[in-house]
Design a protein around this motif. Structure first.
Motif, PDB file in Angstrom:
ATOM      1  N   ILE A   1     -23.899   0.763   9.761  1.00 16.52           N
ATOM      2  CA  ILE A   1     -25.000   0.998   9.202  1.00 16.52           C
ATOM      3  C   ILE A   1     -26.055   0.360  10.407  1.00 16.52           C
ATOM      4  CG2 ILE A   1     -27.005   0.262   7.744  1.00 16.52           C
ATOM      5  CD1 ILE A   1     -24.855   0.535   5.507  1.00 16.52           C
ATOM      6  N   LEU A   2     -25.716  -0.761  10.791  1.00 12.62           N
ATOM      7  CA  LEU A   2     -26.483  -1.402  11.868  1.00 12.62           C
ATOM      8  C   LEU A   2     -26.478  -0.544  13.189  1.00 12.62           C
ATOM      9  CD1 LEU A   2     -25.780  -5.180  11.213  1.00 12.62           C
ATOM     10  CD2 LEU A   2     -27.918  -4.227  10.844  1.00 12.62           C
ATOM     11  N   ILE A   3     -25.113  -0.462  13.662  1.00 10.13           N
ATOM     12  CA  ILE A   3     -24.761   0.325  14.841  1.00 10.13           C
ATOM     13  C   ILE A   3     -25.662   1.929  14.657  1.00 10.13           C
ATOM     14  CG2 ILE A   3     -23.223   1.808  16.104  1.00 10.13           C
ATOM     15  CD1 ILE A   3     -22.791  -0.966  16.884  1.00 10.13           C
TER      16      ILE A   3
ATOM     17  N   LYS B   1     -12.004   2.706   1.743  1.00  9.18           N
ATOM     18  CA  LYS B   1     -11.624   1.403   1.268  1.00  9.18           C
ATOM     19  C   LYS B   1     -12.241   1.074   0.028  1.00  9.18           C
ATOM     20  CE  LYS B   1     -10.653  -1.347   5.431  1.00  9.18           C
ATOM     21  NZ  LYS B   1     -10.525  -0.266   6.193  1.00  9.18           N
ATOM     22  N   LEU B   2     -13.593   1.569  -0.012  1.00 13.03           N
ATOM     23  CA  LEU B   2     -14.233   1.729  -1.316  1.00 13.03           C
ATOM     24  C   LEU B   2     -13.860   2.592  -2.448  1.00 13.03           C
ATOM     25  CD1 LEU B   2     -18.001   0.895  -0.052  1.00 13.03           C
ATOM     26  CD2 LEU B   2     -16.673  -0.920  -1.041  1.00 13.03           C
ATOM     27  N   ALA B   3     -13.544   3.846  -2.020  1.00 14.10           N
ATOM     28  CA  ALA B   3     -13.146   4.980  -3.065  1.00 14.10           C
ATOM     29  C   ALA B   3     -12.068   4.539  -3.906  1.00 14.10           C
ATOM     30  CB  ALA B   3     -12.770   6.104  -2.217  1.00 14.10           C
ATOM     31  N   SER B   4     -11.242   3.488  -3.326  1.00 12.75           N
ATOM     32  CA  SER B   4     -10.003   3.083  -4.186  1.00 12.75           C
ATOM     33  C   SER B   4      -9.564   1.732  -3.997  1.00 12.75           C
ATOM     34  CB  SER B   4      -8.911   4.091  -4.075  1.00 12.75           C
ATOM     35  OG  SER B   4      -7.546   3.688  -4.724  1.00 12.75           O
TER      36      SER B   4
ATOM     37  N   ALA C   1      -9.452  -7.965   2.663  1.00 15.29           N
ATOM     38  CA  ALA C   1     -10.123  -6.589   2.306  1.00 15.29           C
ATOM     39  C   ALA C   1     -11.473  -6.807   2.218  1.00 15.29           C
ATOM     40  CB  ALA C   1      -9.314  -6.080   0.937  1.00 15.29           C
ATOM     41  N   LEU C   2     -12.097  -7.723   1.649  1.00 14.65           N
ATOM     42  CA  LEU C   2     -13.332  -7.788   1.113  1.00 14.65           C
ATOM     43  C   LEU C   2     -14.265  -8.011   2.629  1.00 14.65           C
ATOM     44  CD1 LEU C   2     -15.777  -7.842  -0.661  1.00 14.65           C
ATOM     45  CD2 LEU C   2     -15.575 -10.399  -0.760  1.00 14.65           C
ATOM     46  N   LEU C   3     -13.814  -8.779   3.598  1.00 18.69           N
ATOM     47  CA  LEU C   3     -14.356  -9.111   4.912  1.00 18.69           C
ATOM     48  C   LEU C   3     -14.388  -7.775   5.695  1.00 18.69           C
ATOM     49  CD1 LEU C   3     -12.936 -12.655   5.729  1.00 18.69           C
ATOM     50  CD2 LEU C   3     -15.373 -12.064   5.010  1.00 18.69           C
ATOM     51  N   ALA C   4     -13.104  -7.002   5.694  1.00 17.19           N
ATOM     52  CA  ALA C   4     -13.098  -5.977   6.505  1.00 17.19           C
ATOM     53  C   ALA C   4     -13.832  -4.943   6.149  1.00 17.19           C
ATOM     54  CB  ALA C   4     -11.702  -5.691   6.642  1.00 17.19           C
ATOM     55  N   THR C   5     -13.939  -4.849   4.770  1.00 17.91           N
ATOM     56  CA  THR C   5     -14.783  -3.654   4.291  1.00 17.91           C
ATOM     57  C   THR C   5     -16.280  -3.812   4.724  1.00 17.91           C
ATOM     58  OG1 THR C   5     -13.233  -2.972   2.537  1.00 17.91           O
ATOM     59  CG2 THR C   5     -15.335  -2.399   2.318  1.00 17.91           C
ATOM     60  N   ALA C   6     -16.716  -5.380   4.305  1.00 15.74           N
ATOM     61  CA  ALA C   6     -18.137  -5.575   4.607  1.00 15.74           C
ATOM     62  C   ALA C   6     -18.468  -5.550   5.831  1.00 15.74           C
ATOM     63  CB  ALA C   6     -18.206  -7.079   4.183  1.00 15.74           C
ATOM     64  N   ALA C   7     -17.542  -5.771   7.024  1.00 17.32           N
ATOM     65  CA  ALA C   7     -17.765  -5.636   8.367  1.00 17.32           C
ATOM     66  C   ALA C   7     -17.919  -4.492   8.819  1.00 17.32           C
ATOM     67  CB  ALA C   7     -16.654  -6.363   9.151  1.00 17.32           C
TER      68      ALA C   7
END
Length: 157
Positions: free
Chosen positions: A91-93, A53-56, A79-85
């Motif tokens: 990372i947390l997992i 998602k971040l790549a494009s 898109a922002l919420l999904a990418t942040a989640a």
């Protein structure tokens, strides 16, 4: 032929014996190893998804606008919420920090995808949900920051 005495049990051979040995071997696998592998597996899935998602970002916004089309949410916000989640959850997992909360958040992502985006892909979604459910139900395991924090804070009392 197996000889039996009044107090002996007949010896099991062949497949039954192999099966019993396999069950004993499986039972000896520590739960913490299963939890670690589950964490690494599911973290990789969501890390890769967030990175794509971040790549494009323009393509991501188009996907949310024209293919994913979540109800109620603006495509940019979704898109922002999904990418942040996905990014924070992965990372947390991975590190096993706030694992149960992260697993619950990622289960929400999986449920959203299942219900609103790709309902026919339930098999793949269950593949992601299974390790998340294990982490949510049993925690991150002994090889995690959650475990270390629990030990540290239990000494402070």
């Amino acid at each position: 032929m197996t000889m039996m005495t009044p107090t002996s049990v007949p010896e099991r051979g062949g497949f039954a014996s192999l099966y019993s040995q396999a069950l004993r071997l499986a039972s000896s696998v520590p739960l913490s190893a299963v939890q670690l592998v589950s964490r690494l597996t599911v973290a990789n899935v969501f890390w890769q998804s967030s990175q794509s998602k971040l790549a494009s970002w323009p393509v991501t916004l188009q996907l949310f606008a024209f293919e994913y089309r979540l109800p109620v949410l603006d495509p940019g916000v979704a898109a922002l919420l999904a990418t942040a989640a996905e990014l924070s959850g992965a990372i947390l997992i991975f590190f096993g920090l706030f694992s149960r909360l992260a697993a619950l958040m990622l289960l929400g992502v999986v449920a959203t995808i299942q219900i609103f985006v790709y309902p026919a892909h339930w098999g793949e979604h269950l593949t992601w949900a299974a390790p998340l459910l294990l982490i949510f139900a049993r925690g991150a395991g002994a090889i995690s920051l959650d475990h270390l924090a629990g030990r540290f804070f239990s000494r402070e009392r």
